[in-house]
Design a protein around this motif. Structure first.
Motif, PDB file in Angstrom:
ATOM      1  N   SER A 160      -1.950  16.300  -4.529  1.00 54.29           N
ATOM      2  CA  SER A 160      -0.669  16.182  -3.828  1.00 54.29           C
ATOM      3  C   SER A 160      -0.697  16.958  -2.517  1.00 54.29           C
ATOM      4  O   SER A 160      -0.165  16.493  -1.494  1.00 54.29           O
ATOM      5  CB  SER A 160       0.480  16.679  -4.717  1.00 54.29           C
ATOM      6  N   GLU A 161      -1.322  18.139  -2.516  1.00 56.80           N
ATOM      7  CA  GLU A 161      -1.431  18.910  -1.278  1.00 56.80           C
ATOM      8  C   GLU A 161      -2.274  18.171  -0.242  1.00 56.80           C
ATOM      9  O   GLU A 161      -1.933  18.144   0.956  1.00 56.80           O
ATOM     10  CB  GLU A 161      -2.040  20.282  -1.575  1.00 56.80           C
ATOM     11  N   LEU A 162      -3.360  17.586  -0.697  1.00 56.22           N
ATOM     12  CA  LEU A 162      -4.213  16.829   0.217  1.00 56.22           C
ATOM     13  C   LEU A 162      -3.448  15.661   0.829  1.00 56.22           C
ATOM     14  O   LEU A 162      -3.468  15.461   2.055  1.00 56.22           O
ATOM     15  CB  LEU A 162      -5.447  16.314  -0.528  1.00 56.22           C
ATOM     16  N   ARG A 163      -2.748  14.911  -0.003  1.00 55.92           N
ATOM     17  CA  ARG A 163      -2.007  13.739   0.512  1.00 55.92           C
ATOM     18  C   ARG A 163      -0.926  14.181   1.491  1.00 55.92           C
ATOM     19  O   ARG A 163      -0.729  13.537   2.537  1.00 55.92           O
ATOM     20  CB  ARG A 163      -1.365  12.979  -0.659  1.00 55.92           C
ATOM     21  N   ASP A 164      -0.214  15.235   1.182  1.00 61.13           N
ATOM     22  CA  ASP A 164       0.836  15.717   2.086  1.00 61.13           C
ATOM     23  C   ASP A 164       0.252  16.072   3.457  1.00 61.13           C
ATOM     24  O   ASP A 164       0.836  15.752   4.493  1.00 61.13           O
ATOM     25  CB  ASP A 164       1.536  16.938   1.490  1.00 61.13           C
ATOM     26  N   ALA A 210      -3.044   7.640  -2.302  1.00 61.97           N
ATOM     27  CA  ALA A 210      -1.660   7.728  -2.777  1.00 61.97           C
ATOM     28  C   ALA A 210      -1.601   7.614  -4.302  1.00 61.97           C
ATOM     29  O   ALA A 210      -0.850   8.339  -4.966  1.00 61.97           O
ATOM     30  CB  ALA A 210      -0.823   6.623  -2.138  1.00 61.97           C
ATOM     31  N   GLU A 211      -2.398   6.726  -4.853  1.00 58.37           N
ATOM     32  CA  GLU A 211      -2.458   6.552  -6.313  1.00 58.37           C
ATOM     33  C   GLU A 211      -2.968   7.823  -6.975  1.00 58.37           C
ATOM     34  O   GLU A 211      -2.439   8.259  -8.010  1.00 58.37           O
ATOM     35  CB  GLU A 211      -3.368   5.372  -6.630  1.00 58.37           C
ATOM     36  N   ARG A 212      -3.991   8.435  -6.367  1.00 59.00           N
ATOM     37  CA  ARG A 212      -4.544   9.654  -6.944  1.00 59.00           C
ATOM     38  C   ARG A 212      -3.503  10.774  -6.916  1.00 59.00           C
ATOM     39  O   ARG A 212      -3.346  11.533  -7.879  1.00 59.00           O
ATOM     40  CB  ARG A 212      -5.792  10.068  -6.147  1.00 59.00           C
ATOM     41  N   ALA A 213      -2.779  10.913  -5.789  1.00 57.07           N
ATOM     42  CA  ALA A 213      -1.770  11.969  -5.666  1.00 57.07           C
ATOM     43  C   ALA A 213      -0.615  11.759  -6.628  1.00 57.07           C
ATOM     44  O   ALA A 213      -0.003  12.723  -7.111  1.00 57.07           O
ATOM     45  CB  ALA A 213      -1.256  12.019  -4.226  1.00 57.07           C
ATOM     46  N   ALA A 261       5.374   8.277   4.070  1.00 56.23           N
ATOM     47  CA  ALA A 261       4.472   7.552   4.960  1.00 56.23           C
ATOM     48  C   ALA A 261       5.189   6.365   5.589  1.00 56.23           C
ATOM     49  O   ALA A 261       5.830   5.571   4.895  1.00 56.23           O
ATOM     50  CB  ALA A 261       3.247   7.073   4.186  1.00 56.23           C
ATOM     51  N   ALA A 262       5.100   6.257   6.908  1.00 54.97           N
ATOM     52  CA  ALA A 262       5.693   5.124   7.610  1.00 54.97           C
ATOM     53  C   ALA A 262       4.798   3.905   7.419  1.00 54.97           C
ATOM     54  O   ALA A 262       3.571   4.022   7.397  1.00 54.97           O
ATOM     55  CB  ALA A 262       5.840   5.456   9.091  1.00 54.97           C
ATOM     56  N   PRO A 288     -11.607  -1.148  -8.489  1.00 58.28           N
ATOM     57  CA  PRO A 288     -10.404  -0.539  -7.909  1.00 58.28           C
ATOM     58  C   PRO A 288      -9.212  -1.486  -7.981  1.00 58.28           C
ATOM     59  O   PRO A 288      -9.342  -2.691  -7.773  1.00 58.28           O
ATOM     60  CB  PRO A 288     -10.819  -0.281  -6.454  1.00 58.28           C
ATOM     61  N   SER A 289      -8.048  -0.924  -8.288  1.00 61.44           N
ATOM     62  CA  SER A 289      -6.831  -1.726  -8.384  1.00 61.44           C
ATOM     63  C   SER A 289      -6.089  -1.796  -7.065  1.00 61.44           C
ATOM     64  O   SER A 289      -5.045  -2.435  -6.968  1.00 61.44           O
ATOM     65  CB  SER A 289      -5.902  -1.145  -9.459  1.00 61.44           C
ATOM     66  N   VAL A 290      -6.602  -1.108  -6.047  1.00 65.47           N
ATOM     67  CA  VAL A 290      -5.971  -1.075  -4.728  1.00 65.47           C
ATOM     68  C   VAL A 290      -6.943  -1.650  -3.705  1.00 65.47           C
ATOM     69  O   VAL A 290      -8.135  -1.808  -3.974  1.00 65.47           O
ATOM     70  CB  VAL A 290      -5.559   0.351  -4.330  1.00 65.47           C
ATOM     71  N   ALA A 291      -6.432  -1.938  -2.503  1.00 65.11           N
ATOM     72  CA  ALA A 291      -7.252  -2.612  -1.500  1.00 65.11           C
ATOM     73  C   ALA A 291      -7.573  -1.753  -0.289  1.00 65.11           C
ATOM     74  O   ALA A 291      -8.355  -2.173   0.564  1.00 65.11           O
ATOM     75  CB  ALA A 291      -6.555  -3.899  -1.039  1.00 65.11           C
ATOM     76  N   THR A 292      -6.974  -0.561  -0.199  1.00 69.41           N
ATOM     77  CA  THR A 292      -7.204   0.278   0.968  1.00 69.41           C
ATOM     78  C   THR A 292      -7.438   1.725   0.552  1.00 69.41           C
ATOM     79  O   THR A 292      -7.044   2.154  -0.539  1.00 69.41           O
ATOM     80  CB  THR A 292      -6.024   0.234   1.955  1.00 69.41           C
ATOM     81  N   ILE A 293      -8.043   2.485   1.449  1.00 70.98           N
ATOM     82  CA  ILE A 293      -8.292   3.900   1.193  1.00 70.98           C
ATOM     83  C   ILE A 293      -6.987   4.690   1.080  1.00 70.98           C
ATOM     84  O   ILE A 293      -6.832   5.510   0.157  1.00 70.98           O
ATOM     85  CB  ILE A 293      -9.214   4.475   2.277  1.00 70.98           C
TER      86      ILE A 293
END
Length: 415
Positions: free
Chosen positions: A48-52, A17-20, A161-162, A7-12
């Motif tokens: 994108s719908e899931l992330r939103d 976000a990368e997938r969306a 996302a804040a 994985p190129s990212v460190a958090t879920i």
């Protein structure tokens, strides 16, 4: 789909976000509802719908508590369960996926986990919220808020996302509680990303080009279960492939539904305990499988309980006529204290877990268990110390400071 890389990212949240961003309009998850219609009614969300929707849940949770607080997910198997679970993690809460209690029956396992986790909020749905409120009624603890995920406004544009300081812990995986008091295993973001990567690498070892482009994850396992959560939720996110799922009840009512989904979705990857394969053999007719093709089924994990060689043989013989390869079945060994995956039989060969690999699995499991228990003890001690410091600071408040909190009360914005 390219060969697997770390994985190129460190958090879920970063992975989602990368997938969306990369696959916005691709299908993420599809829930097949057999309760509304025995033939099955499908409901899907794109990435994108899931992330939103996850961001909407996270925004709401930010008003109910603070990063590090616990958020229990207590809902039927559904898209809302996934949204609530990922929304809690997105908000920096420590998610606690639990089993939905049987209606009109008290579930001591849920009571024990609720008491231990001390959640500030319970994520549920409007259909069951009245039935589960009693699990938040403990006179010795502050009552949690109840958030009905399906009633949130998902039609308005999602806000960005804040920034949130995510804790190392992503969620608590509670043991079944069938033989002892439920115990929460601390699962970090790193645990998930590494374990899923290891799992995918081993199960796709016989695929030289990595997972096929049109891979699908098919599952009926409950999301509160470690294998159900890792395979049913995190595998699709990691691979960027569709996840198709139904409820455990729908499977138990008619095991053939599982086989039908495997025969209707390309390059299917699935997982189940040994008993499920036995049920599929006994309760799937040729008529159930009419027009279904199992020749592209990639992986069938057989784990979570003792694997019986006779079951493996009967299953392979029963479904060979529908194209099932005898090497698709992968007897496996794992445990929650290792996130889930430890070891599996070799790919590309008939399903047989040799004594050498089984001994290796047991040794790795014992080492992992000791290491995870010590890390969990340290993490809980650290969180308790931080909570104690926050409470002392709140009680000893000066002008303009908030008043003190009772033990277990959420430390966040006024509600």
């Amino acid at each position: 789909m390219p060969a697997l890389t770390a994985p190129s990212v460190a958090t879920i949240p970063a992975l989602l976000a990368e997938r969306a961003q990369q696959q916005a309009e691709d299908t993420a998850f599809t829930f097949v509802d057999y309760e509304s219609d025995p033939a099955g009614v499908s409901e899907s969300l794109t990435w994108s719908e899931l992330r939103d929707r996850v961001l909407v849940v996270a925004e709401k949770l930010a008003k109910l508590g603070s990063p590090g607080d616990r958020a229990v997910i207590l809902a039927p198997q559904s898209l809302e369960y996934i949204i609530g679970f990922l929304g809690a993690i997105e908000a920096g809460f420590i998610a606690v996926p639990l089993t939905m209690p049987q209606l009109r029956q008290h579930d001591e396992r849920v009571t024990g986990a609720m008491k231990d986790a001390e959640p500030v909020v319970v994520l549920t749905t409007s259909a069951v919220v009245d039935d589960i409120r009693r699990y938040g009624a403990d006179a010795r603890q502050r009552a949690p808020k109840f958030l009905e995920v399906d009633t949130l406004d998902f039609d308005s544009p999602a806000k960005p996302a804040a920034p949130v300081a995510l804790p190392k812990t992503a969620y608590l995986q509670y043991t079944s509680g069938s033989t002892r008091t439920p115990a929460g295993v601390v699962i970090s973001h790193k645990n998930v990303l590494i374990n899923v990567h290891e799992l995918l690498t081993d199960y796709y070892e016989s695929f030289p080009d990595g997972p096929p482009e049109d891979s699908t994850v098919v599952s009926w396992l409950p999301f509160y279960h470690d294998m159900g959560l890792i395979v049913g939720v995190f595998m699709p996110i990691m691979l960027g492939c569709p996840g198709v799922f139904m409820s455990p009840i729908a499977f138990m009512q008619k095991p053939a539904r599982w086989m039908q989904l495997l025969g209707s979705n390309p390059n299917a990857f699935t997982a189940a305990p040994n008993f499920a394969f036995e049920l599929a053999v006994k309760r799937t007719t040729d008529e159930d499988m009419a027009g279904k093709d199992l020749s592209t089924v990639a992986v069938l994990i057989n784990g979570a309980e003792r694997v019986h060689g006779t079951t493996v043989r009967r299953f392979n013989e029963r479904f060979a006529a529908f194209g099932l390869a005898d090497h698709a079945m992968r007897p496996s060994y794992g445990l929650a204290e290792a996130t889930v995956y430890v070891v599996a039989s070799a790919g590309g060969a008939s399903a047989h877990l040799g004594a050498v690999r089984l001994r290796e699995a047991r040794r790795r499991a014992r080492r992992t268990l000791r290491r995870r228990r010590e890390l969990a003890r340290r993490e809980f001690a650290r969180q308790r110390r931080r909570a104690d410091r926050s409470r002392r600071a709140a009680v000893d408040h000066g002008p303009g400071r908030r008043s003190g909190h009772l033990r277990g009360e959420p430390r966040g914005k006024d509600r």
